[in-house]
Structure formats: structure tokens, C-alpha cells
Motif scaffolding. Structure first.
Motif, PDB file in Angstrom:
ATOM      1  N   VAL A   1      42.279  49.780  37.208  1.00 20.95           N
ATOM      2  CA  VAL A   1      41.204  48.421  37.384  1.00 20.95           C
ATOM      3  C   VAL A   1      40.333  48.210  36.279  1.00 20.95           C
ATOM      4  O   VAL A   1      39.630  49.023  35.933  1.00 20.95           O
ATOM      5  CB  VAL A   1      40.671  48.657  38.742  1.00 20.95           C
ATOM      6  CG1 VAL A   1      39.582  47.185  38.948  1.00 20.95           C
ATOM      7  CG2 VAL A   1      41.726  48.402  40.074  1.00 20.95           C
ATOM      8  N   VAL A   2      40.230  46.994  35.857  1.00 25.13           N
ATOM      9  CA  VAL A   2      39.359  46.665  34.987  1.00 25.13           C
ATOM     10  C   VAL A   2      38.634  45.380  35.633  1.00 25.13           C
ATOM     11  O   VAL A   2      39.180  44.434  36.198  1.00 25.13           O
ATOM     12  CB  VAL A   2      39.988  45.804  33.552  1.00 25.13           C
ATOM     13  CG1 VAL A   2      38.990  45.365  32.860  1.00 25.13           C
ATOM     14  CG2 VAL A   2      40.714  47.008  32.933  1.00 25.13           C
ATOM     15  N   LEU A   3      37.136  45.463  35.584  1.00 23.93           N
ATOM     16  CA  LEU A   3      36.370  44.633  36.381  1.00 23.93           C
ATOM     17  C   LEU A   3      36.785  43.240  36.024  1.00 23.93           C
ATOM     18  O   LEU A   3      36.656  43.040  34.750  1.00 23.93           O
ATOM     19  CB  LEU A   3      35.047  44.999  36.339  1.00 23.93           C
ATOM     20  CG  LEU A   3      34.715  46.272  37.347  1.00 23.93           C
ATOM     21  CD1 LEU A   3      33.323  46.889  36.865  1.00 23.93           C
ATOM     22  CD2 LEU A   3      34.671  45.960  38.639  1.00 23.93           C
ATOM     23  N   PHE A   4      36.502  42.278  36.833  1.00 27.34           N
ATOM     24  CA  PHE A   4      36.633  40.733  36.490  1.00 27.34           C
ATOM     25  C   PHE A   4      34.956  40.510  36.614  1.00 27.34           C
ATOM     26  O   PHE A   4      34.317  40.621  37.786  1.00 27.34           O
ATOM     27  CB  PHE A   4      37.121  39.994  37.675  1.00 27.34           C
ATOM     28  CG  PHE A   4      37.142  38.356  37.509  1.00 27.34           C
ATOM     29  CD1 PHE A   4      37.431  37.894  36.352  1.00 27.34           C
ATOM     30  CD2 PHE A   4      36.910  37.813  38.685  1.00 27.34           C
ATOM     31  CE1 PHE A   4      37.551  36.643  36.217  1.00 27.34           C
ATOM     32  CE2 PHE A   4      36.889  36.301  38.380  1.00 27.34           C
ATOM     33  CZ  PHE A   4      37.351  35.723  37.147  1.00 27.34           C
ATOM     34  N   ARG A   5      34.498  40.083  35.121  1.00 28.04           N
ATOM     35  CA  ARG A   5      33.028  39.877  35.411  1.00 28.04           C
ATOM     36  C   ARG A   5      32.570  38.837  34.157  1.00 28.04           C
ATOM     37  O   ARG A   5      33.553  38.673  33.288  1.00 28.04           O
ATOM     38  CB  ARG A   5      32.029  41.283  34.977  1.00 28.04           C
ATOM     39  CG  ARG A   5      32.804  41.938  33.840  1.00 28.04           C
ATOM     40  CD  ARG A   5      31.909  43.462  33.884  1.00 28.04           C
ATOM     41  NE  ARG A   5      32.457  44.014  32.550  1.00 28.04           N
ATOM     42  CZ  ARG A   5      32.026  45.301  32.274  1.00 28.04           C
ATOM     43  NH1 ARG A   5      31.299  45.986  33.255  1.00 28.04           N
ATOM     44  NH2 ARG A   5      32.210  45.734  31.109  1.00 28.04           N
TER      45      ARG A   5
ATOM     46  N   GLN B   1      27.132  42.828  35.916  1.00 28.02           N
ATOM     47  CA  GLN B   1      27.723  41.746  36.829  1.00 28.02           C
ATOM     48  C   GLN B   1      29.159  41.948  37.108  1.00 28.02           C
ATOM     49  O   GLN B   1      29.950  42.140  36.443  1.00 28.02           O
ATOM     50  CB  GLN B   1      27.359  40.605  36.220  1.00 28.02           C
ATOM     51  CG  GLN B   1      25.672  40.123  36.295  1.00 28.02           C
ATOM     52  CD  GLN B   1      25.452  38.727  36.103  1.00 28.02           C
ATOM     53  OE1 GLN B   1      25.741  38.147  35.075  1.00 28.02           O
ATOM     54  NE2 GLN B   1      24.724  37.986  37.045  1.00 28.02           N
ATOM     55  N   VAL B   2      29.498  41.482  38.552  1.00 28.85           N
ATOM     56  CA  VAL B   2      30.929  41.600  38.786  1.00 28.85           C
ATOM     57  C   VAL B   2      31.108  40.494  39.804  1.00 28.85           C
ATOM     58  O   VAL B   2      30.192  39.822  40.089  1.00 28.85           O
ATOM     59  CB  VAL B   2      31.151  42.985  39.692  1.00 28.85           C
ATOM     60  CG1 VAL B   2      31.136  44.162  38.546  1.00 28.85           C
ATOM     61  CG2 VAL B   2      30.334  43.171  40.715  1.00 28.85           C
ATOM     62  N   ALA B   3      32.295  40.140  40.000  1.00 28.83           N
ATOM     63  CA  ALA B   3      32.994  39.058  40.860  1.00 28.83           C
ATOM     64  C   ALA B   3      33.255  39.876  42.317  1.00 28.83           C
ATOM     65  O   ALA B   3      33.829  40.708  42.219  1.00 28.83           O
ATOM     66  CB  ALA B   3      33.867  38.172  40.185  1.00 28.83           C
ATOM     67  N   ALA B   4      33.131  39.011  43.350  1.00 29.37           N
ATOM     68  CA  ALA B   4      33.640  39.762  44.664  1.00 29.37           C
ATOM     69  C   ALA B   4      33.883  38.531  45.609  1.00 29.37           C
ATOM     70  O   ALA B   4      33.167  37.562  45.599  1.00 29.37           O
ATOM     71  CB  ALA B   4      32.628  40.691  45.121  1.00 29.37           C
TER      72      ALA B   4
ATOM     73  N   THR C   1      35.389  43.912  45.586  1.00 34.56           N
ATOM     74  CA  THR C   1      35.100  43.654  44.116  1.00 34.56           C
ATOM     75  C   THR C   1      36.365  43.491  43.561  1.00 34.56           C
ATOM     76  O   THR C   1      37.449  44.219  43.766  1.00 34.56           O
ATOM     77  CB  THR C   1      34.281  44.780  43.653  1.00 34.56           C
ATOM     78  OG1 THR C   1      33.125  45.112  44.396  1.00 34.56           O
ATOM     79  CG2 THR C   1      33.902  44.635  42.083  1.00 34.56           C
ATOM     80  N   LEU C   2      36.443  42.580  42.572  1.00 33.27           N
ATOM     81  CA  LEU C   2      37.628  42.183  41.790  1.00 33.27           C
ATOM     82  C   LEU C   2      37.761  42.552  40.540  1.00 33.27           C
ATOM     83  O   LEU C   2      36.948  42.744  39.769  1.00 33.27           O
ATOM     84  CB  LEU C   2      37.454  40.411  41.904  1.00 33.27           C
ATOM     85  CG  LEU C   2      37.589  39.673  43.248  1.00 33.27           C
ATOM     86  CD1 LEU C   2      37.428  38.253  42.932  1.00 33.27           C
ATOM     87  CD2 LEU C   2      38.735  39.952  44.207  1.00 33.27           C
TER      88      LEU C   2
ATOM     89  N   VAL D   1      29.260  36.122  41.871  1.00 33.53           N
ATOM     90  CA  VAL D   1      28.918  37.116  41.027  1.00 33.53           C
ATOM     91  C   VAL D   1      27.485  37.661  41.451  1.00 33.53           C
ATOM     92  O   VAL D   1      26.863  37.077  42.188  1.00 33.53           O
ATOM     93  CB  VAL D   1      28.548  36.139  39.890  1.00 33.53           C
ATOM     94  CG1 VAL D   1      27.311  35.312  39.633  1.00 33.53           C
ATOM     95  CG2 VAL D   1      28.513  37.365  38.722  1.00 33.53           C
ATOM     96  N   GLY D   2      27.524  39.003  41.336  1.00 35.45           N
ATOM     97  CA  GLY D   2      26.377  39.738  41.700  1.00 35.45           C
ATOM     98  C   GLY D   2      26.233  40.918  40.769  1.00 35.45           C
ATOM     99  O   GLY D   2      26.963  41.219  39.951  1.00 35.45           O
TER     100      GLY D   2
END
Length: 123
Positions: free
Chosen positions: A107-111, A76-79, A97-98, A27-28
Motif C-alpha cells: 500500500v502507498v498512501l493516497f494523499r 495528510q491522508v485521505a479516508a 485510510t485510502l 483529508v486529515g
């Protein structure tokens, strides 16, 4: 390896836990989101802070349908942080970035739903 983003697609082939652990997903927090007009598909350039161990990394993300450049910093996002860097247009994308596809495949961010420490690893 062909990946499908279709919600109706069957599950991928079985893997063992070691293969899962080989994919380092962290996560970042997005520090900066910039336009990426040279990209073949509509995308943004992101600078993401993954904390002291991983540091700041760049990513190209095709997230222009659901997100504006102004709202992304602080998100925040996951990658995946352990793929080799990929040249995308004039940019070197260092992390993947996932996200998940919505009903139209955008795309909808995974966060995370709650703020967590940057650099935390998915388990």
C-alpha cells in the motif's frame, strides 16, 4: 462486494453521481502512529485529525512496507469517514485510510501533494 487491487482489473460497474457522493472521503492529518502487533496482517494504528466537523478518528492501516511510525505524524491522508466502525483485533477502526497498490501490491498512501485544510472533502 469483491474488490480487486489488481492494476489489470477492468473498471467497476457504472454508478451514478449520487452513489459517488454517498462515499464521504475527507483529508486529515495523522496525529499519532502506533504499532499494531495484534493485527492479522502487518499494520499500524493511526489517530487522524479531520478538522472540527469530523474530529479525530482511529484507523488501522496496512502501510508498514513503505512508511515508518516516526515519519507518519504530520502526514495528510485521505479516508472514507462514513463507513460503520470495524473491529480489527482489539481496536475499533473508525475510518478507512485510502491507498493504491505498488507493483508488488504493497500500500502507498493516497494523499495531497500540497497541504490542504483538514476535513476537506474529495470531489
Amino acid at each position: 462486494m469483491h474488490m480487486t487491487h489488481d492494476a489489470a482489473a477492468p473498471a467497476a460497474e457504472t454508478i451514478d453521481f449520487g452513489q459517488f457522493l454517498a462515499v464521504d472521503i475527507r483529508v486529515g492529518t495523522i496525529l499519532e502512529a502506533l504499532p499494531f502487533p495484534e493485527a492479522r496482517k502487518p499494520a499500524y494504528k493511526l489517530l487522524i485529525d479531520f478538522g472540527p466537523a469530523i474530529g479525530k478518528k482511529r484507523s488501522s492501516a496496512q502501510i508498514t512496507e513503505h512508511y515508518t511510525l516516526e515519519e507518519l505524524p504530520g502526514t495528510q491522508v485521505a479516508a472514507v469517514v462514513n463507513f460503520p466502525p470495524r473491529q480489527i483485533g482489539k481496536m475499533m477502526s473508525e475510518v478507512l485510510t485510502l491507498g493504491f497498490p505498488d507493483a508488488e501490491g504493497k500500500v502507498v498512501l493516497f494523499r495531497p501533494t500540497v497541504t490542504v485544510p483538514d476535513g476537506g472533502r474529495l470531489f
